[in-house]
Design a protein around this motif. Structure first.
Motif, short mmCIF file in Angstrom:
data_model
loop_
_atom_site.label_atom_id
_atom_site.label_comp_id
_atom_site.label_asym_id
_atom_site.label_seq_id
_atom_site.Cartn_x
_atom_site.Cartn_y
_atom_site.Cartn_z
N ALA A 22 3.50 -13.44 -15.03
CA ALA A 22 4.39 -12.40 -14.51
C ALA A 22 4.53 -12.45 -12.99
O ALA A 22 5.60 -12.20 -12.44
N MET A 23 3.44 -12.79 -12.30
CA MET A 23 3.47 -12.71 -10.84
C MET A 23 2.30 -13.50 -10.26
O MET A 23 1.21 -13.52 -10.83
N THR A 24 2.52 -14.13 -9.13
CA THR A 24 1.43 -14.90 -8.53
C THR A 24 0.66 -14.04 -7.53
O THR A 24 1.11 -12.98 -7.12
N ARG A 25 -0.50 -14.57 -7.15
CA ARG A 25 -1.31 -13.86 -6.15
C ARG A 25 -0.57 -13.66 -4.85
O ARG A 25 -0.70 -12.64 -4.19
N GLU A 26 0.13 -14.74 -4.48
CA GLU A 26 0.74 -14.75 -3.14
C GLU A 26 1.68 -13.57 -2.94
O GLU A 26 1.81 -13.05 -1.84
N THR A 27 2.33 -13.15 -4.03
CA THR A 27 3.31 -12.08 -3.87
C THR A 27 2.71 -10.70 -4.21
O THR A 27 3.40 -9.70 -4.18
N THR A 28 1.41 -10.68 -4.53
CA THR A 28 0.79 -9.40 -4.87
C THR A 28 0.27 -8.71 -3.62
O THR A 28 -0.42 -9.34 -2.81
N LYS A 29 0.57 -7.45 -3.47
CA LYS A 29 0.05 -6.70 -2.31
C LYS A 29 -1.45 -6.52 -2.48
O LYS A 29 -1.94 -6.29 -3.58
N TRP A 30 -2.18 -6.60 -1.38
CA TRP A 30 -3.64 -6.69 -1.48
C TRP A 30 -4.33 -5.88 -0.41
O TRP A 30 -3.91 -5.86 0.74
N GLN A 31 -5.36 -5.18 -0.80
CA GLN A 31 -6.17 -4.47 0.19
C GLN A 31 -7.56 -5.10 0.18
O GLN A 31 -8.35 -4.87 -0.75
N ILE A 32 -7.83 -5.88 1.22
CA ILE A 32 -8.96 -6.80 1.19
C ILE A 32 -10.33 -6.15 0.91
O ILE A 32 -11.12 -6.66 0.14
N ASP A 33 -10.56 -5.01 1.48
CA ASP A 33 -11.89 -4.39 1.29
C ASP A 33 -12.05 -3.72 -0.07
O ASP A 33 -13.13 -3.29 -0.42
N ARG A 34 -10.99 -3.64 -0.83
CA ARG A 34 -11.06 -2.90 -2.08
C ARG A 34 -10.71 -3.75 -3.30
O ARG A 34 -11.33 -3.64 -4.36
N ASP A 35 -9.74 -4.63 -3.15
CA ASP A 35 -9.22 -5.35 -4.30
C ASP A 35 -9.98 -6.66 -4.53
O ASP A 35 -10.34 -7.35 -3.58
N VAL A 36 -10.21 -6.95 -5.79
CA VAL A 36 -10.95 -8.16 -6.17
C VAL A 36 -10.18 -8.84 -7.29
O VAL A 36 -9.74 -8.17 -8.23
N TRP A 37 -10.00 -10.17 -7.20
CA TRP A 37 -9.36 -10.89 -8.32
C TRP A 37 -10.36 -11.12 -9.43
O TRP A 37 -11.43 -11.69 -9.21
N TRP A 38 -10.01 -10.72 -10.60
CA TRP A 38 -10.84 -10.92 -11.81
C TRP A 38 -11.26 -12.39 -11.91
O TRP A 38 -12.44 -12.72 -12.06
N GLN A 39 -10.26 -13.28 -11.81
CA GLN A 39 -10.54 -14.70 -12.02
C GLN A 39 -11.53 -15.26 -10.99
O GLN A 39 -12.26 -16.21 -11.28
#
Ligand code: WTA
Length: 690
Positions: free
Chosen positions: A274-291
């Motif tokens: 559906a969507m790649t990481r690059e285009t996903t908005k991210w908050q570095i101190d809070r968000d974690v990629w499952w993979q």
């Protein structure tokens, strides 16, 4: 003795008009079905192989479950793994009567177990490790995956360790541990049941929020249960659209922070289709990629043993006021109940392939996508997409592709295009199924071969309450038939008097059953007020029901301000409050109307603030306001502009009249003379078609 009387009356019920049927007809193997009584007998081959092969067998088991619930349920519970057995002297304890103090229900107290261990490890030990647990079918044709029980357990374990690892690495002070809430906001990826099972394995309390809810609904739930983490994915494909879930979660988290609840970890699955990481908005101190995280951990993990009465999950559902209710289910009773109801209502056999079209965001997806089937070691089909994409034959495509034998869905219309030879039992839930739809389901989908389990139950009940057992009873199109083992449904009049024989009234339950919810999260008082005070001594379901001369139950729909749209339960008050939050809307009254496809549709009457004119643009923006506050599935089908609403002199909106206007029953408006301004009714009728 009261209970006994109930059972006795049931055994003698099917003896209508001088004929001895259906009970005797089935026992004698005679086909006495008559048109007038509309009985559908299951074929003998089916009955012969069924778990419950005759009405007699049902009655025998039912009787025992009512006369000796402790013995009945203990025998079943003994087939599960318990680290420590429950207190034999007190298999269950209940108080359903507010006049006798706090409402309290407990089953298998003192027993220590784990539902994930029973669903996975125990089945693997029994030799099912290489059996397929999930067939996952993606939104787009040709996208799919499978997991065996072994693989599923590995994935669950990796994920549980993530939760433990948080304790050490990310969230020094607030790691996820036994008893903590975790919000899961995921579409139907395999990661959704994996996350649920992982929470269950470590004793954390999951609260799945259907991924069609808006950010405002999500944040309301976050604020209520204060989870230690939120699990989501970046986006999902639904039909031809891409939904950006991470954006919704981001704004929900901003909003909940504003309301005093901030979330330290937002674990996000990268859903590459559906969507790649690059285009996903991210908050570095809070968000974690499952993979990035999960696959680094070992694939085994100890379970956290929990008490039978420790909470398993919270699931928010709609009631008749605006605020959603956090229905709380505990571990032991829910486990036994979902497993047992699944086995009997679908006549489950190890060779079955089971598909339930519900989303795990609703109770059906908890009890009958995840726990009930897996506890039985069943192979489950999970479907990510929409039933009409790329076209309306998709469902039958899936049935044929995986050779589905047990198919459980909400009644909706489909096209007859595929073979469906594999089907064995059909199930339906969520709304009263009318006899003609029943016949269509039976004749067309099931080739007049498959029994239909029209299962009546609720988020609150955890599992089926009134349901046919395939092969046991002759069926009547549109009737949910008889109670499941251990359930004592009664029908009461407005005064709360139990009425017997052929009757209709309010559906209540007289006793507790293992799968019953134990409270509303953080609001035991509302639990008592909503469910136990209306008819003291009984659990009140909110549904109307009639019982015919043969003892069959016919659900007639909600008697409160709750509507069921395509199997989604929505409170009219929630939709109203979303509408009136629109700056140009002064007042709103929402009612349900019959809808050919959705069961019920949402019909909204709105009055506008002074000086505002109704327009197409305004209509759209009112609908948008509901989509934003609740979710697209709650969008009104119809907005009816109302210069005024019919009210009594004391200012109460007369919904009875609105329901009639909405459904076009203009000759049946009843007495309108008690209205403060009877003329508004004529105005409303005149504006009906504009
Ligand atoms: C309705 C869904 C008629 C009912 C499992 C109930 C049904 C509400 C049936 C619960 C059925 C469910 N026949 N009506 N077989 N099954 N309902 O909590 O009004 O989302 O109170 O649980 O759905 O909806 P809920």
């Amino acid at each position: 003795t009261n209970h006994l009387r109930h059972v006795e009356s049931l055994t003698t019920l099917p003896s209508g008009a001088g004929k001895i049927f259906p009970l005797n007809a089935v026992i004698l193997g005679e086909a006495l079905a008559s048109e007038e009584d509309d009985l559908i007998f299951s074929n003998k081959d089916f009955s012969n192989q069924a778990h419950v092969s005759s009405p007699q067998k049902y009655l025998e088991m039912y009787k025992r479950s009512i006369v000796d619930p402790a013995g009945f349920w203990s025998d079943i519970a003994s087939q599960f793994y318990w680290k420590q057995r429950w207190d034999e002297h007190c298999v269950y304890s209940e108080n359903l009567d507010v006049r006798n103090g706090d409402i309290k229900i407990q089953w298998f107290k003192g027993g220590v177990t784990n539902i994930c261990y029973n669903a996975l490890d125990m089945n693997i030990q029994a030799g099912l490790g290489d059996k397929t647990a999930f067939f996952w079918e993606g939104n787009d044709l040709g996208k799919g995956a499978t997991l065996t029980f072994n693989q599923l357990l590995s994935k669950v374990c990796q994920f549980t360790l993530f939760a433990h690892a948080q304790l050490a690495n990310y969230l020094k002070d607030i790691g996820v541990k036994k008893g903590d809430a975790v919000i899961i906001y995921l579409p139907m990826l395999m990661e959704l049941p994996i996350a649920m099972l992982a929470c269950a394995r470590i004793g954390a309390v999951h609260s799945v929020v259907f991924a069609g809810f808006s950010s405002e609904s999500l944040s309301q739930r976050i604020v209520d249960c204060k989870p230690k983490a939120v699990i989501t994915c970046n986006a999902v494909r639904r039909g031809s659209k891409v939904l950006n879930l991470k954006d919704i979660v981001d704004s929900a988290l901003v909003e909940s922070t504003n309301n005093g609840v901030s979330i330290d970890v937002c674990l996000t699955y990268e859903n590459q289709s559906a969507m790649t990481r690059e285009t996903t908005k991210w908050q570095i101190d809070r968000d974690v990629w499952w993979q990035d995280i999960v696959s680094k951990y070992p694939t085994t993990c100890e379970v956290e043993w929990v008490d039978a009465e420790d909470p398993l999950f919270l699931l928010y559902t709609s009631g008749s006021t605006g605020k959603p209710k956090g229905v709380l289910h505990t571990t032991g009773g829910y486990m036994i109940y979902t497993a047992t109801t699944f086995k009997y209502a679908f006549d489950y056999k190890p060779s079955d392939i089971y598909w339930c079209t519900a989303d795990c965001g609703w109770i059906t997806g908890h009890s009958y996508v995840t726990y009930g089937p897996l506890l039985n070691g069943s192979t489950v089909v999970l479907f990510e997409g929409a039933p009409n994409y790329p076209d309306s034959g998709r469902c039958w495509d899936i049935v044929d592709k995986y050779k589905v034998t047990l198919f459980y869905t909400a009644p909706t219309l489909f096209v007859n295009r595929y073979s469906r030879k594999s089907l064995r039992v059909l199930g339906s839930v969520g709304e009263p199924i009318n006899p003609s739809a029943w016949r269509w389901f039976y004749n067309v989908v099931g080739d007049s071969r498959c029994p239909i389990s029209d299962t009546w139950w609720q988020t609150e009940t955890g599992g089926f309450m009134i349901t046919p057992l395939p092969g046991a009873w002759p069926q009547k199109p549109g009737s949910a038939t008889f109670p499941f083992f251990g359930v004592l449904p009664i029908i009461v009049d407005e005064k709360g008097n139990e009425i017997e024989g052929e009757c209709s009234g309010y559906l209540c339950i007289k006793n507790s059953w293992p799968g019953a919810f134990r409270t509303l999260y953080g609001d035991h008082e509302r639990y008592e007020t909503t469910y136990f005070k209306p008819f003291p001594g009984y659990y009140f379901s909110g549904d109307g029901c009639s019982r015919d001369k043969d003892g069959y139950h016919w659900l007639t729909g909600r008697v409160d301000d709750v509507i069921n749209v395509s199997g989604h339960r929505i409170g009219t008050a929630e939709v109203e409050s979303a509408l009136v939050s629109h700056p140009q809307c002064a007042e709103a009254a929402v009612v349900g109307v019959e809808h050919e496809v959705k069961g019920q549709g949402i019909y909204a009457f709105v009055t506008l603030v002074g000086g505002v004119h109704y327009s197409e643009e305004l209509r759209k923006s009112l609908i948008l306001s509901v989509r934003k506050q609740i979710g697209a599935f709650a969008a009104p089908d119809r907005i009816h502009w109302a210069p005024g609403l019919p009210k009594t002199r004391s200012g109460k909106i007369m919904r009875r009249i609105l329901r009639k206007i909405a459904s076009g029953q203009l000759n049946e408006l009843g007495d309108t003379s008690t209205l403060a301004e009877p003329s508004v009714v004529d105005q409303l009728i005149a504006l009906r078609d504009t």
